[in-house]
Design an enzyme around this catalytic site. Structure first.
Site, mmCIF file in Angstrom:
data_model
loop_
_atom_site.group_PDB
_atom_site.id
_atom_site.type_symbol
_atom_site.label_atom_id
_atom_site.label_comp_id
_atom_site.label_asym_id
_atom_site.label_seq_id
_atom_site.Cartn_x
_atom_site.Cartn_y
_atom_site.Cartn_z
ATOM 1 N N ARG A 193 34.115 52.789 37.796
ATOM 2 C CA ARG A 193 34.282 53.118 36.383
ATOM 3 C C ARG A 193 34.157 51.912 35.455
ATOM 4 O O ARG A 193 33.459 51.980 34.443
ATOM 5 C CB ARG A 193 35.678 53.726 36.125
ATOM 6 C CG ARG A 193 35.780 55.166 36.419
ATOM 7 C CD ARG A 193 37.145 55.464 36.970
ATOM 8 N NE ARG A 193 37.260 54.814 38.246
ATOM 9 C CZ ARG A 193 36.846 55.388 39.386
ATOM 10 N NH1 ARG A 193 36.390 56.594 39.379
ATOM 11 N NH2 ARG A 193 36.900 54.739 40.526
ATOM 12 N N THR A 194 34.847 50.842 35.772
ATOM 13 C CA THR A 194 34.904 49.730 34.817
ATOM 14 C C THR A 194 33.517 49.127 34.632
ATOM 15 O O THR A 194 33.063 48.923 33.506
ATOM 16 C CB THR A 194 35.904 48.664 35.309
ATOM 17 O OG1 THR A 194 37.130 49.320 35.638
ATOM 18 C CG2 THR A 194 36.156 47.623 34.253
ATOM 19 N N LYS A 247 27.275 30.095 48.877
ATOM 20 C CA LYS A 247 26.919 28.717 49.282
ATOM 21 C C LYS A 247 28.039 27.750 48.926
ATOM 22 O O LYS A 247 27.905 26.550 49.128
ATOM 23 C CB LYS A 247 25.638 28.284 48.568
ATOM 24 C CG LYS A 247 24.443 29.146 48.837
ATOM 25 C CD LYS A 247 23.270 28.690 47.947
ATOM 26 C CE LYS A 247 22.273 29.807 47.748
ATOM 27 N NZ LYS A 247 21.401 29.549 46.586
ATOM 28 N N ARG A 289 35.324 40.753 36.809
ATOM 29 C CA ARG A 289 36.394 41.254 37.687
ATOM 30 C C ARG A 289 36.446 40.341 38.894
ATOM 31 O O ARG A 289 35.411 40.022 39.490
ATOM 32 C CB ARG A 289 36.133 42.685 38.130
ATOM 33 C CG ARG A 289 37.133 43.110 39.209
ATOM 34 C CD ARG A 289 37.051 44.560 39.553
ATOM 35 N NE ARG A 289 37.632 45.374 38.499
ATOM 36 C CZ ARG A 289 37.847 46.682 38.617
ATOM 37 N NH1 ARG A 289 37.513 47.312 39.740
ATOM 38 N NH2 ARG A 289 38.375 47.367 37.635
ATOM 39 N N HIS A 316 44.603 44.362 33.448
ATOM 40 C CA HIS A 316 43.357 45.129 33.313
ATOM 41 C C HIS A 316 43.346 45.672 31.874
ATOM 42 O O HIS A 316 43.501 46.871 31.637
ATOM 43 C CB HIS A 316 43.353 46.263 34.343
ATOM 44 C CG HIS A 316 42.036 46.932 34.557
ATOM 45 N ND1 HIS A 316 40.910 46.680 33.799
ATOM 46 C CD2 HIS A 316 41.668 47.883 35.457
ATOM 47 C CE1 HIS A 316 39.917 47.433 34.229
ATOM 48 N NE2 HIS A 316 40.343 48.178 35.234
HETATM 49 N N1 CP Z 1 40.022 52.217 36.799
HETATM 50 C C1 CP Z 1 39.255 51.306 37.428
HETATM 51 O O1 CP Z 1 39.408 50.091 37.247
HETATM 52 O O2 CP Z 1 38.318 51.846 38.270
HETATM 53 P P1 CP Z 1 37.228 51.016 39.067
HETATM 54 O O3 CP Z 1 37.967 50.154 40.074
HETATM 55 O O4 CP Z 1 36.334 52.020 39.704
HETATM 56 O O5 CP Z 1 36.511 50.142 38.073
#
Ligand code: CP
Length: 303
Positions: A50-51, A79, A100, A128
């Site tokens: 999703r993110t 590397k 991320r 998040h």
């Molecule tokens: N909600 C969320 O962070 O989903 P993903 O890990 O799929 O990005």
């Protein structure tokens, strides 16, 4: 100096409301190609559906181009290139970096070495913030307000970065929290201490059954296998909660069930067709909210 979105603490109450208002405008317009001269880098060192996809959709709908990776295994990280050097390189190529990374503090560190704005798309069990903003947008859309809501946060409250950010953001809006978790996954003391300092009432329970009636929002979370160092402890708690349709009989008519997703078995599939289920729409709201965040950072709107 570049503005970044690393922690939900980076936003005041007024700034959060500004993001939500912009997101609502983007939801009406769907596309608004105002950044056709911009490049957005999407650096995912940890899996995501999703993110990553909603940020990339958001950037596309704003007219920007995307570079990046969804798995660092094909990059020079393998590397031995450091995060610092990777970010310095990418900030030569892109106007905005979305990152991320499994290490807590990695996004903050990236923002300190980047010459362009950085968005934290999840750093370990820490924060998040873009998920939190889309959660707030979903709560506002469904409840018509953010103030004075009863919110039950359920599941992995120890490692759940989404619940840490959500709890902090909602604290601006006089909530009453219920924290439902097994003792191994309780909300960490430092977060509860913050609530006490801010005068935010909360109670704790191990029973999901007792935390449906009277709630406006039930926020379910996954027990995250990837955060456990002890496999036996994970096995003990992995199936601790399973929300079923029959448990919703005494819910308030407008109570909504949220979940950042992915779910495993903490929400039974028979809930999906209930009027209370909102988690798929919630994920859809991520596009508008992330369009708003990108606009605020690329336009350098004062946040
Ligand atoms: N909600 C969320 O962070 O989903 P993903 O890990 O799929 O990005």
């Amino acid at each position: 100096m570049s503005k970044h979105l690393i922690s939900i603490h980076d936003f005041s109450k007024e700034e959060i409301l500004k993001v939500l208002s912009l997101a609502s405008k983007f939801e009406e317009r769907k596309s608004d190609p105002i950044f056709s001269d911009k490049v957005v880098a999407s650096l995912f060192f940890e899996p995501s559906t999703r993110t990553r996809l909603s940020f990339e959709t958001a950037a596309n709908r704003l007219g920007a181009r995307i570079i990046g990776f969804s798995d660092a295994v094909n990059t020079s990280v393998t590397k031995g290139e450091t995060l610092k050097d990777t970010i310095k390189m990418v900030s030569n190529y892109a106007d905005l970096i979305i990152i991320r990374h499994p290490l807590e503090g990695s996004a903050r560190y990236a923002s300190e070495v980047s010459s362009v704005p950085v968005i934290n798309a999840g750093d370990g069990a820490n924060q998040h913030p873009s998920q939190t903003l889309l959660d707030l947008y979903s709560i506002l859309k469904t409840q018509g307000r953010l103030d004075n809501l009863n919110i039950n946060i359920v599941g992995d409250l120890k490692y759940g970065r989404t619940v840490h950010s959500l709890m902090q953001a909602m604290s601006h809006f006089k909530p009453h929290f219920r924290f439902t978790a097994p003792k191994e996954l309780r909300m960490p003391e430092e977060y509860k201490e913050q609530l006490k300092i801010n005068g935010i009432p909360f109670d704790e329970s191990e029973r999901l059954e007792d935390g449906i009636e009277n709630m406006d929002i039930v926020y379910m979370t996954r027990v995250q296998r990837e955060r456990f160092t002890d496999a036996i402890e994970y096995e003990r708690v992995k199936n601790v909660y399973s929300l079923k349709n029959e448990m919703l009989d005494f819910a308030k008519p407008n109570m909504k069930i949220l979940h950042p997703l992915p779910r495993i078995n903490e929400i039974h599939q028979d809930v999906d067709n209930s009027n209370h289920a909102y988690y798929f729409e919630q994920a859809g709201n991520g596009v508008y909210t992330r369009m708003a965040i990108i606009k605020m950072l690329l336009d350098k709107i004062d946040i």
